[in-house]
Design an enzyme around this catalytic site. Structure first.
Site, PDB file in Angstrom:
ATOM      1  N   TRP A 342       0.941  -1.494   0.323  1.00 13.67           N
ATOM      2  CA  TRP A 342       0.283   0.072   0.190  1.00 13.67           C
ATOM      3  C   TRP A 342       0.851   1.277   0.328  1.00 13.67           C
ATOM      4  O   TRP A 342       0.196   2.119  -0.739  1.00 13.67           O
ATOM      5  CB  TRP A 342      -1.405  -0.001   1.421  1.00 13.67           C
ATOM      6  CG  TRP A 342      -1.925   1.434   1.246  1.00 13.67           C
ATOM      7  CD1 TRP A 342      -2.809   1.783   0.498  1.00 13.67           C
ATOM      8  CD2 TRP A 342      -1.443   2.338   2.086  1.00 13.67           C
ATOM      9  NE1 TRP A 342      -3.169   3.137   0.821  1.00 13.67           N
ATOM     10  CE2 TRP A 342      -2.315   3.834   2.140  1.00 13.67           C
ATOM     11  CE3 TRP A 342      -0.416   2.846   3.350  1.00 13.67           C
ATOM     12  CZ2 TRP A 342      -1.770   4.682   2.626  1.00 13.67           C
ATOM     13  CZ3 TRP A 342      -0.631   4.423   3.840  1.00 13.67           C
ATOM     14  CH2 TRP A 342      -0.973   5.341   3.887  1.00 13.67           C
ATOM     15  N   HIS A 343       2.121   1.192   0.777  1.00 10.24           N
ATOM     16  CA  HIS A 343       2.912   2.600   0.848  1.00 10.24           C
ATOM     17  C   HIS A 343       3.225   3.013  -0.955  1.00 10.24           C
ATOM     18  O   HIS A 343       4.117   3.706  -1.440  1.00 10.24           O
ATOM     19  CB  HIS A 343       3.763   1.911   1.897  1.00 10.24           C
ATOM     20  CG  HIS A 343       3.273   2.295   3.827  1.00 10.24           C
ATOM     21  ND1 HIS A 343       2.904   1.818   4.109  1.00 10.24           N
ATOM     22  CD2 HIS A 343       2.907   3.561   4.164  1.00 10.24           C
ATOM     23  CE1 HIS A 343       2.367   1.617   5.238  1.00 10.24           C
ATOM     24  NE2 HIS A 343       2.920   3.312   4.929  1.00 10.24           N
ATOM     25  N   GLY A 344       3.905   1.794  -1.927  1.00 12.12           N
ATOM     26  CA  GLY A 344       4.690   1.856  -3.029  1.00 12.12           C
ATOM     27  C   GLY A 344       3.891   0.700  -3.370  1.00 12.12           C
ATOM     28  O   GLY A 344       5.081  -0.430  -2.841  1.00 12.12           O
TER      29      GLY A 344
END
Length: 502
Positions: A342-344
């Site tokens: 989700w963060h990247g």
């Protein structure tokens, strides 16, 4: 337009407060309609093209809610609409957030012979997507009720949370939007909210933005001396802390100005004495979200699979190596892997997620397998526990900040001295800054403690000033006004929050 930009706090916010006061005279619908309009205008200031994406997402998900309600009597049909809604939301998120980085990765490694370019990531797409997915799931399960389009739109777009959270739950927000109350500015809420906002702005502008060049220099040249590498890693950990803490304070303060109560999203995470406690303090609404909508369903599926196979799912079964691996370790690692994704799209974010998954598995194993009467259960001195937890977090944050796994490993290698040693004397000013900031986060009360807004279930904290509390009196107004003026003088339109890229 960010919360710390002059156009926001000198133009947009005063107009929003004035309009709320005026349109609030028309009652609930007038106030809600005005706030929804201003929230769309807030997003349009960044991109009028992507405003269409936001509006389309709202109308699409609102239509899905109506289909779920319509076919509630047929569980299969309602489930089908839910799956369609979730899949469509995730498809849009994956297109903007992951497709082009993945294609670029394949192209860069010669697997594809084409330059696919890139696409600008719409601001806040993760947050307004996750918010709506959670609502669809709860609506299908009967834990939510259908809402009118106007209230639903405000729930999704309310500008204090639209860009970077907190991730709102409908059960926390919808009752506030339904209230038939006097929709006018409350001077007590405005005073408290403005104070909260100013404290957050000061953290962002005067701390996070001021120390960011120190961290940027180290992560731009990862082959550096050991002292410089440590200073860079520790400085980034503090930059991230004050940046996200500042944003969270500003978001909560903005909502309170309109007499809307947001859930707390940040509670002195570097005071955590173990990694489980850390995640109960850092990005708290994200933690609740991934535990409720990712970890719990995975664990439920594992439990059902074990029952079908004739295996036990009791607490005693969890305390066996096989049971622990299946019912705790596997769901936790998968959950944190997805949190990292989700963060990247970069592999460094996968490592970040897997590191925290490993930390959490170790922490849960310690709680389960080490007997309460064991000498090993005697707690370490609390500062030592906090220090160990913090260092583990710093290692993971190196991957969070670095441009690649290779760059992160290079920084960590430099921290061990493999790239050479440098002297402390050349870093005196930077070390003094670090010491001062650590004194603030570890020895001073946090914002909600100063404002008397702690949650009842907050973990106990300590400080050298435990009884200091904000009051709407002349000394406090002088201090807050000074902090606001200083922040305003140093704020720039180009400054963004670190979590805006997610």
């Amino acid at each position: 337009m960010t919360f710390s930009s002059p156009v926001f706090y000198l133009c947009f916010l005063p107009l929003s407060l004035l309009g709320f006061q005026i349109f609030g005279r028309l009652g609930r619908r007038g106030a809600i309609g005005f706030l929804a309009f201003m929230s769309f205008a807030f997003y349009a200031h960044w991109s009028r093209v992507y405003l269409l994406l936001l509006v389309g997402s709202i109308f699409f998900n609102f239509a899905i809610t109506r289909m779920i309600v319509r076919f509630r009597a047929s569980n299969r049909a309602a489930t089908g609409w839910l799956v369609f809604g979730i899949a469509s939301n995730l498809a849009a998120l994956c297109y903007f957030k992951y497709l082009f980085p993945v294609l670029g990765f394949f192209s860069g490694h010669g697997l594809l012979n084409h330059d696919f370019g890139s696409v600008i990531l719409p601001l806040g797409i993760s947050f307004f997507t996750f918010t709506q997915i959670a609502y669809l799931v709860d609506l299908k399960q009967g834990a939510a009720e259908p809402e009118p389009l106007l209230s639903y739109s405000l729930f999704v777009t309310f500008f204090p949370h639209l860009i970077a959270g907190p991730i709102l739950n409908h059960n926390e927000m919808m009752p506030q939007f339904r209230q038939e109350r006097r929709y006018q500015l409350d001077r007590n809420d405005v005073a408290l909210g403005l104070t909260w906002f100013t404290m957050g702005m000061f953290k962002k502008v005067m701390v996070a933005d001021r120390i960011s060049p120190i961290a940027d220099a180290v992560f731009a040249d990862t082959h550096t001396g050991m002292v410089n590498a440590w200073i860079g890693a520790l400085t980034y950990s503090l930059q991230l802390y004050f940046d996200f803490s500042g944003y969270s304070d500003m978001a909560v303060g903005l909502a309170r100005m309109f007499s809307i109560r947001f859930p707390l999203n940040f509670n002195s995470p570097y005071k955590a004495s173990n990694i489980i406690d850390f995640w109960q303090r850092w990005h708290m609404t994200l933690t609740h979200y991934i535990m409720d909508y990712i970890y719990a369903p995975i664990q439920l599926r594992v439990s059902r699979s074990r029952l079908n196979a004739g295996k036990k799912i009791s607490k005693k079964a969890t305390a066996t190596p096989e049971g622990f691996l299946h019912m705790v370790a596997w769901p936790m690692m998968l959950t944190m892997f997805l949190a990292g994704v989700w963060h990247g799209a970069g592999r460094q974010f996968l490592v970040f997620g897997l590191l925290h998954g490993t930390y959490l598995v170790i922490a849960h194993a310690w709680r389960i397998f080490v007997p309460n009467d064991s000498k090993l259960q005697k707690p370490l001195v609390r500062p030592v526990s906090i220090g160990i937890t913090y260092l583990a977090v710093v290692v993971a944050e190196v991957f969070f900040r670095a441009n690649s796994v290779h760059a992160a490993l290079s920084v960590l290698s430099s921290m061990t001295g493999r790239s050479g040693f440098d002297h402390l004397t050349g870093h005196t000013t930077q070390i003094l800054i670090l010491v001062w900031l650590y004194a603030v986060i570890w020895l001073m009360p946090n914002t909600q403690e100063l404002l008397g807004e702690e949650q009842k279930n907050d973990s106990p904290n300590w400080s050298i000033l435990p009884h200091i509390r904000w009051r709407p009196n002349l000394p406090w107004w002088a201090a807050i006004s000074t902090a606001f003026m200083i922040s305003m003088f140093y704020s720039t339109a180009g400054s963004t929050f670190l979590y805006f890229q997610f």
